[in-house]
Design a protein around this motif. Sequence first.
Motif, mmCIF file in Angstrom:
data_model
loop_
_atom_site.group_PDB
_atom_site.id
_atom_site.type_symbol
_atom_site.label_atom_id
_atom_site.label_comp_id
_atom_site.label_asym_id
_atom_site.label_seq_id
_atom_site.Cartn_x
_atom_site.Cartn_y
_atom_site.Cartn_z
ATOM 1 N N VAL A 82 -88.895 -0.960 -40.035
ATOM 2 C CA VAL A 82 -88.251 -0.475 -39.405
ATOM 3 C C VAL A 82 -89.767 0.181 -38.696
ATOM 4 N N GLY A 83 -91.128 0.685 -38.496
ATOM 5 C CA GLY A 83 -91.766 1.256 -38.288
ATOM 6 C C GLY A 83 -92.225 0.412 -37.033
ATOM 7 N N SER A 84 -92.331 -0.331 -36.989
ATOM 8 C CA SER A 84 -92.564 -1.335 -35.790
ATOM 9 C C SER A 84 -92.129 -1.523 -34.922
ATOM 10 N N ALA A 85 -90.527 -1.522 -34.984
ATOM 11 C CA ALA A 85 -89.620 -0.890 -33.912
ATOM 12 C C ALA A 85 -89.552 0.499 -33.544
ATOM 13 N N TYR A 86 -90.160 1.423 -34.156
ATOM 14 C CA TYR A 86 -89.693 2.978 -33.567
ATOM 15 C C TYR A 86 -90.620 3.222 -32.417
ATOM 16 N N ALA A 87 -92.122 2.459 -33.148
ATOM 17 C CA ALA A 87 -92.630 2.200 -32.229
ATOM 18 C C ALA A 87 -92.612 2.324 -30.781
ATOM 19 N N MET A 88 -92.205 0.621 -30.860
ATOM 20 C CA MET A 88 -92.278 -0.117 -29.735
ATOM 21 C C MET A 88 -90.596 0.608 -28.627
ATOM 22 N N ALA A 89 -90.067 1.451 -29.013
ATOM 23 C CA ALA A 89 -88.684 2.338 -28.873
ATOM 24 C C ALA A 89 -89.679 3.605 -28.364
ATOM 25 N N GLY A 90 -90.263 4.041 -28.700
ATOM 26 C CA GLY A 90 -90.639 5.228 -28.621
ATOM 27 C C GLY A 90 -91.655 5.029 -27.451
ATOM 28 N N LEU A 91 -92.925 3.971 -27.228
ATOM 29 C CA LEU A 91 -93.331 3.697 -26.161
ATOM 30 C C LEU A 91 -92.493 4.058 -25.502
ATOM 31 N N VAL A 92 -91.135 2.748 -25.223
ATOM 32 C CA VAL A 92 -90.619 3.251 -23.527
ATOM 33 C C VAL A 92 -89.680 4.198 -23.726
ATOM 34 N N TYR A 93 -89.335 4.691 -24.093
ATOM 35 C CA TYR A 93 -88.816 6.293 -24.315
ATOM 36 C C TYR A 93 -89.770 7.146 -23.619
ATOM 37 N N LEU A 94 -90.881 7.379 -24.014
ATOM 38 C CA LEU A 94 -91.679 7.840 -23.561
ATOM 39 C C LEU A 94 -91.792 7.723 -22.013
ATOM 40 N N THR A 95 -92.308 6.557 -21.913
ATOM 41 C CA THR A 95 -92.896 5.859 -20.394
ATOM 42 C C THR A 95 -90.473 6.209 -19.633
ATOM 43 N N TRP A 96 -90.093 6.301 -19.892
ATOM 44 C CA TRP A 96 -88.601 6.980 -19.230
ATOM 45 C C TRP A 96 -88.909 7.916 -18.610
ATOM 46 N N ILE A 97 -89.196 9.029 -20.080
ATOM 47 C CA ILE A 97 -89.182 9.660 -19.739
ATOM 48 C C ILE A 97 -90.211 10.877 -18.956
ATOM 49 N N ILE A 98 -91.081 9.969 -18.438
ATOM 50 C CA ILE A 98 -92.498 10.496 -18.088
ATOM 51 C C ILE A 98 -92.360 10.761 -16.705
ATOM 52 N N LEU A 99 -91.948 9.254 -16.182
ATOM 53 C CA LEU A 99 -91.418 8.491 -15.639
ATOM 54 C C LEU A 99 -90.599 9.507 -14.977
ATOM 55 N N GLY A 100 -89.436 9.691 -15.123
ATOM 56 C CA GLY A 100 -88.233 10.215 -14.625
ATOM 57 C C GLY A 100 -88.416 11.823 -13.755
ATOM 58 N N LEU A 101 -90.084 12.313 -14.778
ATOM 59 C CA LEU A 101 -90.466 13.347 -14.861
ATOM 60 C C LEU A 101 -91.252 13.125 -13.462
ATOM 61 N N HIS B 273 -81.933 1.213 -29.534
ATOM 62 C CA HIS B 273 -83.134 -0.277 -29.074
ATOM 63 C C HIS B 273 -83.773 0.115 -29.989
ATOM 64 N N SER B 274 -84.218 0.877 -31.166
ATOM 65 C CA SER B 274 -85.419 0.571 -31.851
ATOM 66 C C SER B 274 -84.069 -0.469 -33.211
ATOM 67 N N MET B 275 -83.614 -0.407 -33.288
ATOM 68 C CA MET B 275 -82.758 -0.532 -34.703
ATOM 69 C C MET B 275 -82.065 -2.445 -34.156
ATOM 70 N N ARG B 276 -81.533 -2.070 -32.850
ATOM 71 C CA ARG B 276 -81.247 -3.643 -32.733
ATOM 72 C C ARG B 276 -82.408 -4.823 -32.956
ATOM 73 N N LEU B 277 -83.373 -4.470 -32.447
ATOM 74 C CA LEU B 277 -84.418 -5.063 -32.938
ATOM 75 C C LEU B 277 -84.858 -5.487 -34.374
ATOM 76 N N PHE B 278 -85.003 -4.428 -34.957
ATOM 77 C CA PHE B 278 -85.062 -4.445 -36.604
ATOM 78 C C PHE B 278 -84.423 -5.163 -36.870
ATOM 79 N N ALA B 279 -82.570 -4.052 -36.994
ATOM 80 C CA ALA B 279 -81.746 -4.919 -37.517
ATOM 81 C C ALA B 279 -81.488 -6.937 -37.396
ATOM 82 N N THR B 280 -81.611 -7.239 -36.754
ATOM 83 C CA THR B 280 -81.779 -8.984 -36.142
ATOM 84 C C THR B 280 -82.459 -9.430 -37.522
ATOM 85 N N MET B 281 -84.117 -8.887 -37.118
ATOM 86 C CA MET B 281 -85.522 -9.484 -37.095
ATOM 87 C C MET B 281 -84.837 -9.290 -39.305
#
Length: 269
Positions: free
Chosen positions: A131-150, A191-199
């Motif tokens: 799950v840590g790997s999935a959290y890291a990928m979703a966190g990268l996207v989340y920060l990109t979304w926030i920073i781009l929006g701001l 976003h993270s749990m979907r990837l983690f749970a299916t894998m």
Amino acid sequence: MIALALPAETGSDGGFVAPRPEDLHLPDLIPWGAAYGTGFGKQMLVVLLSAAIVAVFFLIASRRGKLVPGRLQFIGESAYGLVRNSIGKDIIGEKEFRPWVPLLTALFFFILVNNLMGSIPLFQLPSFSHVGSAYAMAGLVYLTWIILGLKRHGGGFFKLMLVPAGVPKVLLIVVVPLEIISNFFVRPLTHSMRLFATMLAGHMIIAICAAGTSFLFVHGDGLIKGLGALTLVGGVAMFLFEVFIQVLQAYVFTLLTAVYIQGSLVEEH
């Protein structure tokens, strides 16, 4: 298959013992910080190897571009075009998609190779089953979304995210808390749990089929061994289905990333 790495286990009563997640996540290859359960393990090796495979492939495919592409260049261009057109251009839009194609391409093929590692003999570990790997990928996207929006909207980004257009003011007391939960908590989590749970689920199903087949062949006799052949056929079918899911989840994760980027760029929601 995974049965090679998962010998049939029996309980104290001689019954079948199903494999557990910890049976699939092998001990560290280079342990350190044992008190904290950390170290360089197979999962880290898969992540680094996947990144290297993606980087080397596209470097070689694009090294000597020709007007009439060779086989490797054709594969590379087709792979790039898939993400560029069917995800970037279609979701983000003609005017805004180009700067985001490298990110989307890297995400798609990095996740794809990581997922497919779960189906390759000897590796047999999709790193996003941690799950840590999935959290890291979703966190990268989340920060990109926030920073781009701001960057695009300034402080007004939060108003765009929390106050949907056309909602009566009297309902905002209910809508705004729901939007906060949905956009800033549920979105990165799903976003993270979907990837983690299916894998993890797919890998566990294949492991159970493989271990069950091994158990029936080793400890069964007569008709029971015949049932082992049926579980083997079912395991192969699930294996092929899991390969499909591995590809699909890479596409879905990248598609949702494009949706989030597009949401940060538009003027009104």
